[in-house]
Write a protein that holds these residues in place. Structure first.
Motif, PDB file in Angstrom:
ATOM      1  N   ASN A 168      -6.300  -2.348   0.009  1.00 44.32           N
ATOM      2  CA  ASN A 168      -4.884  -3.084   0.016  1.00 44.32           C
ATOM      3  C   ASN A 168      -4.957  -3.534  -1.837  1.00 44.32           C
ATOM      4  O   ASN A 168      -6.011  -3.875  -2.272  1.00 44.32           O
ATOM      5  N   VAL A 194      -3.653  -6.158  -4.442  1.00 45.31           N
ATOM      6  CA  VAL A 194      -2.938  -7.065  -4.866  1.00 45.31           C
ATOM      7  C   VAL A 194      -2.480  -7.371  -6.282  1.00 45.31           C
ATOM      8  O   VAL A 194      -3.569  -7.383  -6.906  1.00 45.31           O
ATOM      9  N   VAL A 252       1.879  -7.648  -2.514  1.00 46.73           N
ATOM     10  CA  VAL A 252       0.678  -7.179  -1.789  1.00 46.73           C
ATOM     11  C   VAL A 252       1.001  -5.883  -1.115  1.00 46.73           C
ATOM     12  O   VAL A 252       1.879  -5.698  -0.448  1.00 46.73           O
ATOM     13  N   SER A 282      -1.887 -14.753   3.022  1.00 50.36           N
ATOM     14  CA  SER A 282      -1.306 -13.315   3.008  1.00 50.36           C
ATOM     15  C   SER A 282      -2.783 -12.533   3.031  1.00 50.36           C
ATOM     16  O   SER A 282      -2.572 -11.420   3.675  1.00 50.36           O
ATOM     17  N   LEU A 283      -3.718 -12.983   2.169  1.00 45.39           N
ATOM     18  CA  LEU A 283      -5.026 -12.064   2.050  1.00 45.39           C
ATOM     19  C   LEU A 283      -5.623 -11.843   3.530  1.00 45.39           C
ATOM     20  O   LEU A 283      -6.132 -10.919   3.680  1.00 45.39           O
ATOM     21  N   HIS A 307      -4.481  -9.182   5.655  1.00 48.86           N
ATOM     22  CA  HIS A 307      -4.901  -7.907   5.330  1.00 48.86           C
ATOM     23  C   HIS A 307      -6.388  -7.667   5.474  1.00 48.86           C
ATOM     24  O   HIS A 307      -6.806  -6.725   5.358  1.00 48.86           O
TER      25      HIS A 307
END
Ligand SMILES: Cc1cc2nc3c(=O)[nH]c(=O)nc-3n(C[C@H](O)[C@H](O)[C@H](O)COP(=O)(O)O)c2cc1C
Ligand code: FES
Lengths: 155, 593
Positions: free
Chosen positions: A74, A76, A133, A149-150, A153
Motif C-alpha cells: 500500500n 500512502v 492511499v 484509513s490505515l 488496509h
C-alpha cells in the motif's frame, strides 16, 4: 534473470525503440512493470541499447518519480503542498510514522505492507489536507481519520 | 409531459474525492428505477461528467436542470439522490435546504470568466460539446483566412502575456521565434504546474482540454511548427487521460494530423509525462527533459525561441496562455485588450486556497484588488480568525500583509511589494500561521528541488534553510536576520535560473513585513502563532481534562501521567514537544503556549 523477465524487458525495449522513446519514458515503462528500478534491469537495458548505465542512473536519481527500492503493498502519499502544509500535513505525516512504526529515514514498513511518500500538491487544495492511499484521494484528513484509513488496509 | 432533465455532477479531482462517482452512480440507478413509473424522464435524462467549476469546497456539486431551469445543489452524497430524483426531477419541487446559498452566487458573480467560461458546462470527454460552444472555430479561421504574421500581430495587439509566471508578451515571443530561418520549429505546452499550491492548469486540462489544444494549433501555425509537445505532470492522472482522449478525438475530426481544415498545414502533438521535478517547469530544463536528459536549466540566451528543442526554434507557453487564444482570435484583440489593467490585459485564473471560506478556482480581470478577491469572492477568513497575509506566486513569490490589501492583482502590482504572479496560486494565511515557518516551508521545497547545477542555489538555499530551521527550533542567534537577508540577496543575484533567483523571495518578503515574528523567535524564544512546537510548552488544563487517557496513549515518551477519570499531567522535563497530545485530546484540554 529468468526468461520471463527477459521477455518482458525485450517487449519494453521493442515498444520504446519503435516509438523512439527517450530514457525517461523507458524508465517509466520499467517502473510501471516492476514497481521500481532494479539494478540488473538497468544493466540489461544498458547493454541492449548500448547506452552507459551511468546515463540511466543520471536520470533515475534526478527525477523523484523513480524508485530504486521495492515499495510496500500500500502506498500512502501525503500531500505536502503549501495549502496542505498550513492545514496540518506535518501532523498527518507524524501520525503515519507513529502508527506504522517507521524510523527516522525509513519509508517502507518491515513487512512490506506500507510505503510512506510525499508529493507536492496533487491539485486538490480546496479539500486540504489531502492524502492518497493507493491513488484513492482522501480529503480534509485528520490524524484520526488517517489512522482509520490505515487500519482498513492492514491485513 | 415531455420534460428534458439534465443532471450534471462535478467530477474533477476534488469532486471525485468527495464521492462524485458514487453520486453519479446513484443518479443512474435512481433514474433506472424511477423509469418504470415515468419512462419519459429516463429517456431525456443525461448525466454529464463536467469538469471543475471551481467551488470545490462544496463538493459534490450537482446541477439539476428541468426544462432549462437550473438549480445547483451542494454537499450532495449518494444517499441524498433518491430524494432529489423523486422531489425535484419527478415532482418538480426543488429541495430548498440543499440548494447552494447566496455565497455561491457572490463567488461566481464577481468573476470574469474567459478561460474557465466553459468549464463545468461542457463534457471534457466529448469533442462535439466543445464544437457546440464554437470550439475549433478560431483555429479554422486562423488557418483558412489569416497569414501567420497577421496571427502574431493580433496576439501582440491583444496584450496577452504568459500565464506561466514570467508574464512575457506572447505575441512578441512568437515574433522572435518566427523570425528565425529554420527547417523545423517546435511548439510546447507547459503543463508541468509544479508550484505546490496551484491547480489551475490541471483544471483546464481536465475540464476543457480542447481549448488548450486549439490554442496550440493557432500558435503552431503562427510560428510554422509541425510538431508539438504537451509536457504534463504524471501526478495528474485524470488530466493525462483526458488529454490523450482529446488529442485522439481532435485527430479523428481532422483538427490534428495532416492537412488541417483542408489546408496544407500539418501538426502532430505528442504527450510527455513529467517525472516529478519542479525545475522541469523552467523552459530550458523542460526541453532537456523532453530530450530525455536530466532536467537541468541552462543559461539564457540563447532563448528557446531561437534555439530550443533539439536546437531548433521553439515556443513554450503555459496551458492558460494557450487556452486564452481561441477567445482572442474569435472576438478580436481589441475586445481582449479592453479587459484588465494598463499593462496586464485579460483575466487570470487563480487557485484561491488556504484559510478562506470559499476556496476554489476563480478567474478575475487583471487588476482586481486583493481585498475584493479575498473578502468578496473568497467570502473572508474561515472561522472567526483574523487575516494575516496572502502568499502569491508559490515558492517564487512572497507574502503580502494587511497593509497592502488594496493592491491591484496584476504582474506589476504584485512585483511592487516583493511578490509575483507566478502561476496564480493564492494561499490565504490567518493569525494561526507562523511566517517563519512558512518561509522555512518554501525553502525546504526549493532546496530539495534545486537541481544542483549552480552553486549559489545549491548551497545558498541549504544555508538559508539551516538558519531558518535553527530559528524555528529556538536556536536563533543575534544577527541571524541580517545574515538571512545578505545571503538571500546573494542567491537572488547570482543563481543561474528562475528557481534560484526567486527562491529567496519568501524569506525576504516575510522579513520585510513580519520582522517582529523573527525577532520573537530569536530573542524571546517564542512563536507568536503557536506553530513552532519546539518553542512551546504543553500543559493540561486540570478543569477541562476528563481523564480519558487519550493523550497518555498518544505520548511516545511517556511524559504524561494520571489516574483514570482524574486530570492528567505533562512532565515538561520529559516532553519533546511533538504535539501528539494536543491532536489526540477531544476535549480541548491540552494547551500550548
Ligand atoms: C523553477 C521554475 C518553474 C516553472 N514552472 C512552470 C510551470 O510549472 N508551468 C509553466 O507554465 N511555467 C513554469 N515556469 C515558467 C517557464 O519557464 C516559462 O516561462 C513559461 O512556461 C512560458 O510560458 P508563458 O509565456 O505562456 O508563461 C517555471 C519557471 C521556473 C524558473
Ligand atoms: S497543497 Fe495539497 S493538494 Fe494542493
Amino acid at each position: 534473470m529468468d526468461t520471463q523477465t527477459t521477455a518482458t524487458l525485450e517487449a519494453i525495449y521493442d515498444k520504446c525503440a519503435a516509438n523512439e522513446d527517450n530514457i525517461i519514458t523507458v524508465l517509466q515503462e520499467i517502473q510501471k512493470e516492476f514497481g521500481y528500478i532494479q539494478e540488473e534491469v538497468v544493466h540489461w537495458f544498458s547493454e541492449r541499447s548500448n547506452i552507459p548505465a551511468s546515463k540511466y542512473y543520471g536520470v533515475v536519481t534526478f527525477y523523484s518519480q523513480f524508485h530504486q527500492h521495492p515499495r510496500g503493498k500500500n502506498i500512502v502519499t501525503v500531500c505536502c503542498g503549501t495549502v496542505c502544509h498550513v492545514k496540518g500535513a506535518p501532523r498527518i505525516i507524524a501520525k503515519v510514522r507513529e502508527d506504522l512504526k517507521l524510523g527516522e529515514d525509513q519509508v517502507t514498513t518491515k513487512d512490506m505492507q506500507f510505503t510512506l511518500e510525499r508529493v507536492n500538491c496533487v491539485g486538490a487544495c480546496s479539500i486540504a489536507p489531502v492524502v492518497l492511499v493507493n491513488e484513492k484521494v482522501l480529503g480534509k484528513v485528520t490524524p484520526s481519520k488517517m489512522v482509520k484509513s490505515l487500519k482498513e488496509h492492514k491485513g | 409531459m415531455n420534460s428534458e432533465i439534465v443532471v450534471s455532477v462535478c467530477m474533477g479531482t476534488g469532486g471525485i474525492a468527495a464521492g462524485g462517482d458514487m453520486v453519479m452512480k446513484a443518479f443512474q440507478e435512481e433514474f433506472a428505477e424511477a423509469g418504470v413509473a415515468n419512462a419519459t424522464v429516463v429517456e431525456h435524462s443525461r448525466l454529464h461528467k463536467v469538469g471543475c467549476r471551481g467551488f470545490c469546497a462544496r463538493d459534490v456539486l450537482v446541477d439539476i436542470s428541468v426544462n432549462g431551469i437550473v438549480s445547483t445543489y451542494q454537499y450532495i452524497q449518494p444517499d441524498m439522490v433518491k430524494r432529489l430524483v423523486s422531489d425535484h426531477c419527478i415532482g418538480a419541487r426543488p429541495v430548498s435546504e440543499w440548494l447552494v446559498g447566496d455565497d455561491y452566487h457572490t463567488f461566481h458573480d464577481n468573476q470574469t470568466k474567459i478561460v474557465l467560461g466553459d468549464l463545468g458546462k461542457i463534457d471534457p470527454e466529448s469533442i462535439d460539446e466543445y464544437i457546440r460552444v464554437d470550439g475549433y472555430k478560431a483555429a479554422e479561421k486562423v488557418l483558412t483566412t489569416m497569414t501567420p504574421a497577421e496571427v502574431i500581430e493580433t496576439v501582440k495587439k491583444s496584450g496577452l502575456r504568459g500565464r506561466g509566471g514570467g508574464g512575457f508578451p506572447t505575441g512578441v515571443k512568437w515574433g522572435f521565434c518566427a523570425a528565425n530561418d529554420s527547417d523545423q520549429y517546435y511548439i510546447i505546452c507547459n503543463a508541468d504546474e509544479g508550484d505546490p499550491g496551484a491547480f489551475m492548469d490541471r483544471s483546464v486540462v481536465e475540464g476543457n482540454p480542447h481549448a488548450m489544444i486549439e490554442g496550440m494549433i493557432i500558435g503552431a501555425y503562427a510560428i510554422g511548427a509541425t510538431v508539438g509537445y504537451v509536457y504534463i505532470r504524471a501526478e495528474y492522472p485524470l488530466a493525462v487521460d483526458r488529454l490523450h482522449l482529446a488529442l485522439k478525438e481532435a485527430k479523428e475530426k481532422g483538427f490534428l494530423g495532416e492537412k488541417l481544415f483542408g489546408t496544407d498545414f500539418n501538426l502532430k502533438i505528442k504527450v510527455k509525462l513529467g517525472a516529478g521535478a519542479f525545475v522541469c517547469g523552467e523552459e530550458t530544463a523542460l526541453i532537456a527533459s523532453i530530450e530525455g536528459e536530466r532536467g537541468m536549466p541552462r543559461a539564457k540566451p540563447p532563448f528557446p525561441a531561437n534555439k530550443g528543442l533539439w536546437g531548433k526554434p521553439t515556443i513554450i507557453n503555459n496551458v492558460e496562455t494557450f487556452a486564452n487564444l481561441p477567445h482572442i482570435l474569435n472576438k478580436g484583440a481589441d475586445w481582449y485588450a479592453a479587459i484588465g489593467s494598463a499593462k496586464s490585459k485579460g483575466t487570470k485564473v487563480i487557485a484561491l486556497t488556504g484559510k478562506i471560506r470559499n476556496t476554489g478556482l476563480i478567474e478575475i480581470p487583471m487588476g482586481m484588488p486583493l481585498k475584493e478577491i479575498i473578502f468578496n469572492i473568497g467570502g473572508g477568513i474561515e472561522g472567526d480568525k483574523l487575516f494575516k497575509a496572502v502568499q502569491t506566486g508559490g515558492p517564487s513569490g512572497g507574502c503580502i500583509p494587511q497593509q497592502h490589501i488594496d493592491l491591484p492583482v496584476d504582474y506589476e502590482g504584485l512585483a511592487s511589494v516583493g511578490s509575483m504572479m507566478g502561476s496564480g496560486g493564492m494561499v490565504v494565511l490567518d493569525e494561526t500561521d507562523c511566517m517563519v515557518n512558512i518561509s522555512k516551508f518554501f525553502l525546504e521545497f526549493t532546496q530539495s528541488e534545486s537541481c544542483g547545477k549552480c552553486v549559489p542555489c545549491r548551497l545558498g538555499t541549504k544555508r538559508l534553510l539551516e538558519i531558518l530551521t535553527r530559528i524555528t527550533e529556538g536556536e536563533g542567534k543575534e544577527g541571524d536576520i541580517e545574515l538571512l537577508q545578505e545571503l538571500a540577496e546573494d542567491v537572488r543575484d547570482s543563481s543561474l535560473c528562475g528557481l534560484g533567483m526567486s527562491a529567496p523571495n519568501p524569506v525576504l518578503s516575510t522579513i520585510k513585513y513580519f520582522r517582529h515574528e523573527y525577532e520573537a523567535h530569536i530573542k524571546q524564544k517564542k512563536c507568536p502563532a503557536k506553530v513552532c512546537n519546539k518553542l512551546l510548552t504543553f500543559f493540561i488544563r486540570q478543569d477541562m481534562c476528563v481523564g480519558c487517557g487519550m493523550c497518555m496513549r498518544a505520548c511516545s515518551v511517556n511524559a504524561i501521567s494520571g489516574e483514570k477519570k482524574q486530570p492528567h499531567k505533562i512532565d515538561n522535563s520529559l516532553c519533546i514537544q511533538c504535539g501528539s497530545c494536543f491532536d489526540a485530546c477531544k476535549f480541548s484540554a491540552v494547551l500550548k503556549e
